[in-house]
Scaffold this motif. Structure first.
Motif, mmCIF file in Angstrom:
data_model
loop_
_atom_site.group_PDB
_atom_site.id
_atom_site.type_symbol
_atom_site.label_atom_id
_atom_site.label_comp_id
_atom_site.label_asym_id
_atom_site.label_seq_id
_atom_site.Cartn_x
_atom_site.Cartn_y
_atom_site.Cartn_z
ATOM 1 N N VAL A 1 0.843 -1.190 0.000
ATOM 2 C CA VAL A 1 0.000 0.000 0.000
ATOM 3 C C VAL A 1 0.882 1.245 0.000
ATOM 4 C CG1 VAL A 1 -1.913 -1.148 1.161
ATOM 5 C CG2 VAL A 1 -0.230 0.097 2.527
ATOM 6 N N ARG A 2 0.351 2.318 -0.597
ATOM 7 C CA ARG A 2 1.091 3.565 -0.722
ATOM 8 C C ARG A 2 0.568 4.601 0.259
ATOM 9 N NH1 ARG A 2 0.055 4.941 -6.742
ATOM 10 N NH2 ARG A 2 -1.908 3.955 -6.132
ATOM 11 N N LEU A 3 1.485 5.245 0.956
ATOM 12 C CA LEU A 3 1.149 6.360 1.825
ATOM 13 C C LEU A 3 1.611 7.638 1.128
ATOM 14 C CD1 LEU A 3 2.334 3.836 3.738
ATOM 15 C CD2 LEU A 3 1.610 5.401 5.541
ATOM 16 N N ARG A 4 0.668 8.520 0.838
ATOM 17 C CA ARG A 4 0.994 9.774 0.158
ATOM 18 C C ARG A 4 1.063 10.909 1.170
ATOM 19 N NH1 ARG A 4 -2.211 13.770 -2.282
ATOM 20 N NH2 ARG A 4 -4.060 12.432 -2.333
ATOM 21 N N VAL A 5 2.126 11.675 1.092
ATOM 22 C CA VAL A 5 2.354 12.784 2.027
ATOM 23 C C VAL A 5 1.554 14.006 1.580
ATOM 24 C CG1 VAL A 5 4.088 14.313 3.027
ATOM 25 C CG2 VAL A 5 4.672 11.918 2.518
ATOM 26 N N ILE A 6 0.784 14.566 2.508
ATOM 27 C CA ILE A 6 0.047 15.809 2.274
ATOM 28 C C ILE A 6 0.535 16.831 3.294
ATOM 29 C CG2 ILE A 6 -2.211 16.907 2.118
ATOM 30 C CD1 ILE A 6 -3.444 14.124 1.750
ATOM 31 N N HIS A 7 1.200 17.876 2.841
ATOM 32 C CA HIS A 7 1.685 18.920 3.749
ATOM 33 C C HIS A 7 0.495 19.754 4.221
ATOM 34 C CE1 HIS A 7 4.263 22.760 4.401
ATOM 35 N NE2 HIS A 7 4.164 22.059 5.522
ATOM 36 N N THR A 8 0.282 19.796 5.540
ATOM 37 C CA THR A 8 -0.868 20.503 6.119
ATOM 38 C C THR A 8 -0.401 21.421 7.258
ATOM 39 O OG1 THR A 8 -1.269 18.571 7.545
ATOM 40 C CG2 THR A 8 -2.582 18.747 5.519
ATOM 41 N N PRO A 9 0.310 22.496 6.941
ATOM 42 C CA PRO A 9 0.800 23.380 8.003
ATOM 43 C C PRO A 9 -0.334 24.055 8.758
ATOM 44 C CG PRO A 9 1.041 24.411 5.857
ATOM 45 C CD PRO A 9 0.614 22.990 5.598
ATOM 46 N N GLY A 10 -0.005 24.520 9.944
ATOM 47 C CA GLY A 10 -0.972 25.236 10.780
ATOM 48 C C GLY A 10 -0.804 24.868 12.236
ATOM 49 N N HIS A 11 -1.005 23.599 12.573
ATOM 50 C CA HIS A 11 -0.709 23.149 13.935
ATOM 51 C C HIS A 11 0.786 23.234 14.188
ATOM 52 C CE1 HIS A 11 -1.122 20.877 17.657
ATOM 53 N NE2 HIS A 11 -0.178 20.043 17.228
ATOM 54 N N ALA A 12 1.549 22.912 13.165
ATOM 55 C CA ALA A 12 3.008 23.065 13.150
ATOM 56 C C ALA A 12 3.398 23.358 11.706
ATOM 57 C CB ALA A 12 3.696 21.800 13.655
ATOM 58 N N PRO A 13 4.504 24.053 11.487
ATOM 59 C CA PRO A 13 4.829 24.465 10.113
ATOM 60 C C PRO A 13 5.099 23.314 9.164
ATOM 61 C CG PRO A 13 6.618 25.018 11.635
ATOM 62 C CD PRO A 13 5.440 24.627 12.469
ATOM 63 N N GLY A 14 5.622 22.215 9.687
ATOM 64 C CA GLY A 14 5.912 21.063 8.848
ATOM 65 C C GLY A 14 4.957 19.910 9.054
ATOM 66 N N ALA A 15 3.773 20.178 9.584
ATOM 67 C CA ALA A 15 2.804 19.106 9.797
ATOM 68 C C ALA A 15 2.413 18.466 8.473
ATOM 69 C CB ALA A 15 1.565 19.647 10.500
ATOM 70 N N VAL A 16 2.302 17.150 8.489
ATOM 71 C CA VAL A 16 1.846 16.410 7.315
ATOM 72 C C VAL A 16 0.778 15.416 7.729
ATOM 73 C CG1 VAL A 16 4.092 16.605 6.164
ATOM 74 C CG2 VAL A 16 3.552 14.535 7.484
ATOM 75 N N CYS A 17 -0.051 15.040 6.750
ATOM 76 C CA CYS A 17 -0.956 13.915 6.895
ATOM 77 C C CYS A 17 -0.532 12.855 5.891
ATOM 78 C CB CYS A 17 -2.395 14.347 6.643
ATOM 79 S SG CYS A 17 -2.991 15.582 7.835
ATOM 80 N N LEU A 18 -0.896 11.622 6.152
ATOM 81 C CA LEU A 18 -0.494 10.489 5.317
ATOM 82 C C LEU A 18 -1.743 9.778 4.826
ATOM 83 C CD1 LEU A 18 2.302 9.397 7.772
ATOM 84 C CD2 LEU A 18 2.692 10.373 5.504
ATOM 85 N N TYR A 19 -1.991 9.873 3.523
ATOM 86 C CA TYR A 19 -3.211 9.355 2.920
ATOM 87 C C TYR A 19 -2.926 8.004 2.282
ATOM 88 C CZ TYR A 19 -7.212 9.081 -0.292
ATOM 89 O OH TYR A 19 -8.330 8.686 -0.990
ATOM 90 N N VAL A 20 -3.746 7.022 2.638
ATOM 91 C CA VAL A 20 -3.628 5.674 2.080
ATOM 92 C C VAL A 20 -4.924 5.367 1.340
ATOM 93 C CG1 VAL A 20 -3.022 3.275 2.548
ATOM 94 C CG2 VAL A 20 -2.237 5.070 4.103
ATOM 95 N N ALA A 21 -4.936 5.639 0.045
ATOM 96 C CA ALA A 21 -6.163 5.489 -0.746
ATOM 97 C C ALA A 21 -6.669 4.056 -0.730
ATOM 98 C CB ALA A 21 -5.914 5.951 -2.177
ATOM 99 N N GLU A 22 -5.739 3.084 -0.786
ATOM 100 C CA GLU A 22 -6.149 1.678 -0.826
ATOM 101 C C GLU A 22 -6.907 1.263 0.430
ATOM 102 O OE1 GLU A 22 -2.093 1.611 -3.058
ATOM 103 O OE2 GLU A 22 -3.056 2.811 -1.482
ATOM 104 N N LEU A 23 -6.641 1.923 1.537
ATOM 105 C CA LEU A 23 -7.306 1.606 2.801
ATOM 106 C C LEU A 23 -8.405 2.598 3.133
ATOM 107 C CD1 LEU A 23 -4.177 0.677 4.960
ATOM 108 C CD2 LEU A 23 -5.666 -0.861 3.648
ATOM 109 N N GLY A 24 -8.603 3.613 2.300
ATOM 110 C CA GLY A 24 -9.614 4.624 2.574
ATOM 111 C C GLY A 24 -9.371 5.348 3.875
ATOM 112 N N THR A 25 -8.103 5.709 4.119
ATOM 113 C CA THR A 25 -7.680 6.201 5.427
ATOM 114 C C THR A 25 -6.715 7.354 5.271
ATOM 115 O OG1 THR A 25 -7.938 4.028 6.481
ATOM 116 C CG2 THR A 25 -6.360 5.542 7.493
ATOM 117 N N VAL A 26 -6.803 8.325 6.181
ATOM 118 C CA VAL A 26 -5.783 9.368 6.273
ATOM 119 C C VAL A 26 -5.358 9.504 7.729
ATOM 120 C CG1 VAL A 26 -7.490 11.271 6.424
ATOM 121 C CG2 VAL A 26 -5.140 11.732 5.635
#
Length: 205
Positions: A114-139
């Motif tokens: 499965v692939r984890l795609r990095v999504i940069h989501t600053p705000g809580h911290a400047p380098g905060a990221v989320c990790l989206y796994v489309a195959e699992l329907g999960t972030v």
């Protein structure tokens, strides 16, 4: 996909708060990645159960999400990944142990097919990221988005408006039934948090 809850303290700006953290393991019977190695390296290595650890992924560098990272890296040989914009926070906890790899927006890491795609989501911290796994329907959202709304701001290196923009533009565009697995507390769905955000802005802030 497994969740291990560990307990410790979050420390920033001279304050200290007791917290329970979600440590996420994604993989199969042979290999895994760990997301946000918090507090208890022994509990994390026990949960791995002999599987090969491919990577240690940090959604951001607040101490309660990274304090076990160097020890876990030393025990397993797995590299620590962090967005470079969060190195200023990382150095507050680990000044002598730099992360080994950079997470960049749009990058993909593969484990157990499965692939984890990095999504940069600053705000809580400047380098905060989320990790989206489309195959699992999960972030995996770290402290960017919780069951009940956005993560905290008001401390050093955080910004409310930037966080809301990240959530609206980068997360709420994911399929509504995507499971949101945060760094603390219970899971939720993207569609539920879209409604929460609408309610947040329905009245005065």
């Amino acid at each position: 996909m497994e969740c291990l809850v560990t307990s410790g303290t979050f420390e920033l700006d001279g304050g200290s708060w007791a917290v329970d953290n979600n440590v996420w393991l994604v993989g199969d019977d042979h290999e895994a990645v760990v997301i946000d190695p918090a507090h208890d390296v022994q509990a994390i290595t026990t949960a791995l159960g002999g599987r090969t650890l491919r990577a240690i992924l940090c959604t951001h560098a607040h101490n309660d999400h990274i304090n076990a990272a160097p020890a876990l890296s030393a025990a397993t040989g797995a590299p620590v990944h962090l967005h470079p914009a969060d190195e200023v926070l990382w150095k507050l906890t680990h000044p002598a142990f730099p992360p080994g790899r950079h997470l960049s927006d749009g990058a993909e890491l593969t484990v157990a097919g499965v692939r984890l795609r990095v999504i940069h989501t600053p705000g809580h911290a400047p380098g905060a990221v989320c990790l989206y796994v489309a195959e699992l329907g999960t972030v995996f959202t770290g402290d960017t988005l919780f069951n009940g709304g956005p993560g905290a701001t008001g401390r050093s290196y955080s910004d409310f408006d930037t966080l809301i923009t990240s959530i609206r533009d980068r997360l709420l565009t994911l399929p509504g039934r995507t499971a949101v697995l945060p760094g603390h507390g219970a899971s939720t769905l993207i569609e539920a948090e879209a409604k929460t955000l609408d309610e947040l802005f329905a009245g005065p802030r």
